[in-house]
Design an enzyme around this catalytic site. Structure first.
Site, PDB file in Angstrom:
ATOM      1  CB  CYS A   1      -3.426  -1.373  72.889  1.00 35.51           C
ATOM      2  SG  CYS A   1      -2.181  -0.145  72.491  1.00 35.51           S
ATOM      3  CG  HIS A   2      -4.851   2.890  70.552  1.00 36.81           C
ATOM      4  ND1 HIS A   2      -3.576   2.549  70.948  1.00 36.81           N
ATOM      5  CD2 HIS A   2      -4.870   4.234  70.491  1.00 36.81           C
ATOM      6  CE1 HIS A   2      -2.850   3.639  71.101  1.00 36.81           C
ATOM      7  NE2 HIS A   2      -3.610   4.684  70.834  1.00 36.81           N
TER       8      HIS A   2
END
Length: 186
Positions: free
Chosen positions: A110-111
Site C-alpha cells: 500500500c503506502h
C-alpha cells in the site's frame, strides 16, 4: 516441531507507528511467525502503544534507533499514514539502505513504498502500491504495475489489504529462493 519450520531461527523487522494499516502489519507478522520466524515491531519509542488506522493497538518492542540490520533477514513496510511519518527519520532510511545493500527482503504494501522511495533504493525496481502513491513511485524511477503482488529480486510489493495472501506468498517465495544465499543466512 519448530526445527521443521522453514523460517525457524530467522528474524524480521516490522516498522510500527501511529496510523499504520492494521491488517498490513498483523497479517505478515503472524504469517512469518507461523513459518517459525521471530518478528520485532520497532517504532520511534519502545513500549509505546501505537493505534492503527482502524484502532487496533500495537506495542513497539524496540526503538528504530536500536535496530541493527545485520540481526534481521528482512523488513516489512506496512501502509497506512505511518510510512509518510517514518520516512522522515534518518535511521529508517539507513536501515532500508543497509537491507538493500545486502539484498535482504524489503517488502512494502500500500503506502509502505513511501519509505523505500525516501531511502533512494527503488530506482529501476518493478513495484506496485496503492494507486494513491503510483505517481510518487514512478517519479522515484520505479516501474509501476497494477498487480496483486510484484516481486523484483529481494523486493516484494502489493497494493492493499485484499492482496495480503499474494503479498505473503511473494515474501515466502523470495525467502525460499534466497535461503541458501549469504544475504539470507546472516
Amino acid at each position: 516441531m519448530t526445527d521443521s519450520l522453514p523460517l525457524s531461527g530467522k528474524k524480521f523487522l516490522l516498522f510500527v507507528g501511529e496510523d499504520y494499516e492494521d491488517l498490513e502489519l498483523w497479517y505478515p507478522k503472524f504469517r512469518l511467525e507461523e513459518a517459525g520466524a521471530e518478528t520485532t515491531l520497532a517504532g520511534l519509542e519502545a513500549g509505546k502503544t501505537y493505534l492503527g488506522k482502524h484502532g487496533y493497538p500495537a506495542v513497539s518492542e524496540a526503538t528504530i534507533d536500536s535496530i541493527n540490520s545485520t540481526d534481521y533477514q528482512g523488513v516489512i513496510c506496512a501502509g497506512g499514514w505511518m510510512p509518510d511519518k517514518l520516512r522522515r527519520f534518518e535511521k529508517v532510511l539507513s536501515l532500508l539502505t543497509e537491507f538493500h545493500a545486502r539484498e535482504k527482503l524489503i517488502a512494502a504494501i500500500c503506502h509502505g513504498g513511501w519509505m523505500p522511495i525516501s531511502a533512494g533504493i527503488y530506482s529501476g525496481v518493478k513495484v506496485t502500491s496503492s494507486p494513491g502513491i503510483k505517481d510518487d513511485l514512478i517519479n522515484a524511477g520505479c516501474i509501476w504495475e497494477d498487480a496483486s503482488v510484484v516481486v523484483d529480486r529481494h523486493f516484494v510489493s502489493s497494493r492493499r489489504p485484499g492482496d495480503l495472501p499474494d503479498f505473503c506468498r511473494g515474501i515466502l517465495d523470495v525467502l525460499h529462493s534466497t535461503k541458501t544465499s549469504e544475504s539470507f543466512m546472516d
